[in-house]
Design a protein around this motif. Structure first.
Motif, PDB file in Angstrom:
ATOM      1  N   SER A 141       0.852  -1.192   0.000  1.00 19.63           N
ATOM      2  CA  SER A 141       0.000   0.000   0.000  1.00 19.63           C
ATOM      3  C   SER A 141       0.884   1.237   0.000  1.00 19.63           C
ATOM      4  CB  SER A 141      -0.940   0.020   1.205  1.00 19.63           C
ATOM      5  OG  SER A 141      -0.219   0.203   2.403  1.00 19.63           O
ATOM      6  N   ARG A 147      -1.217   6.547  -3.088  1.00 17.58           N
ATOM      7  CA  ARG A 147      -2.447   5.923  -2.585  1.00 17.58           C
ATOM      8  C   ARG A 147      -2.808   4.722  -3.450  1.00 17.58           C
ATOM      9  NH1 ARG A 147      -4.621  11.528  -1.977  1.00 17.58           N
ATOM     10  NH2 ARG A 147      -4.222  11.995   0.204  1.00 17.58           N
ATOM     11  N   TYR A 148      -3.271   3.681  -2.787  1.00 25.05           N
ATOM     12  CA  TYR A 148      -3.675   2.431  -3.443  1.00 25.05           C
ATOM     13  C   TYR A 148      -2.517   1.730  -4.157  1.00 25.05           C
ATOM     14  CZ  TYR A 148      -8.356   4.183  -2.578  1.00 25.05           C
ATOM     15  OH  TYR A 148      -9.471   4.678  -1.990  1.00 25.05           O
ATOM     16  N   ARG A 150       0.391  -0.759  -5.229  1.00 28.17           N
ATOM     17  CA  ARG A 150       0.678  -2.192  -5.161  1.00 28.17           C
ATOM     18  C   ARG A 150       1.822  -2.446  -6.136  1.00 28.17           C
ATOM     19  NH1 ARG A 150      -3.972  -1.654  -8.243  1.00 28.17           N
ATOM     20  NH2 ARG A 150      -3.964  -2.728 -10.221  1.00 28.17           N
ATOM     21  N   HIS A 177      -0.170   2.811  -9.069  1.00 27.35           N
ATOM     22  CA  HIS A 177      -0.925   3.651  -8.142  1.00 27.35           C
ATOM     23  C   HIS A 177      -1.757   4.642  -8.966  1.00 27.35           C
ATOM     24  CE1 HIS A 177       1.882   7.074  -8.730  1.00 27.35           C
ATOM     25  NE2 HIS A 177       2.751   6.091  -8.921  1.00 27.35           N
TER      26      HIS A 177
END
Length: 178
Positions: A141, A147-148, A150, A177
């Motif tokens: 994360s 943000r978001y 991976r 992301h």
């Protein structure tokens, strides 16, 4: 008639939900970011950045002793030279999780302090085979610009000075992301 009206309302609601989701996806495009940086680990002395804080009673706490927990706050730079531009800090914990002392469980935040990503973080987690040439872990994360997030990260030992217990580790990151 009421059953038909309910089916129609449900179908319309579903269409509106799908349209809203599609607009959100198109508004926030998934971006891939790749970067390389260098972690500097100081394992002894008054300015140590990697310190054993817990372990099995009666055993020597070390990177290779099962049950040892270490905390870290390593400086990260743009190049292998500690005097190069700072990127941020690697803050987190390592726990020697393999009975044979080879595997370490890593839970770490890359806390960016540079101009481009300052205030953002990437969260790294996974098992690291400490003595492999290249160790791959997950980016699970992120915050701020990530943000978001991976993706994955690889760590490669670049330099080790056993006398001063100083090491430099190359960190290659590839994340998706919004």
């Amino acid at each position: 008639m009421a059953a038909t009206q309910t089916k129609h309302t449900s179908f319309t609601s579903t269409l509106l939900l799908l349209a809203a989701m599609a607009s959100l996806v198109s508004a926030g495009r998934l971006v891939e970011t790749k970067m390389t940086m260098y972690f500097h680990g100081f394992s002894s002395g008054p300015n140590a950045t990697v310190v054993a804080v817990a372990g099995i009673t009666g055993k020597h706490w070390s990177f290779t002793q099962f049950g040892t927990v270490l905390v870290t706050d390593d400086p990260i730079t743009v190049t292998p030279d500690i005097r190069s531009a700072p990127v941020g800090r690697a803050q987190g914990m390592y726990a020697t999780a393999g009975l044979d002392g080879i595997n370490s469980q890593v839970m770490m935040s890359i806390v960016f302090t540079n101009r481009v990503y300052g205030g953002s973080t990437l969260e790294i987690q996974g098992t690291s085979k400490q003595f492999d040439k290249v160790r791959e872990l997950s980016v699970v994360s992120g915050t701020g610009r990530f943000r978001y997030a991976r993706g994955y990260v690889t760590f490669e030992t670049y330099f080790v000075d056993k006398a001063s217990v100083y090491s430099v580790v190359r960190c290659n990151i590839s994340v998706l992301h919004y």
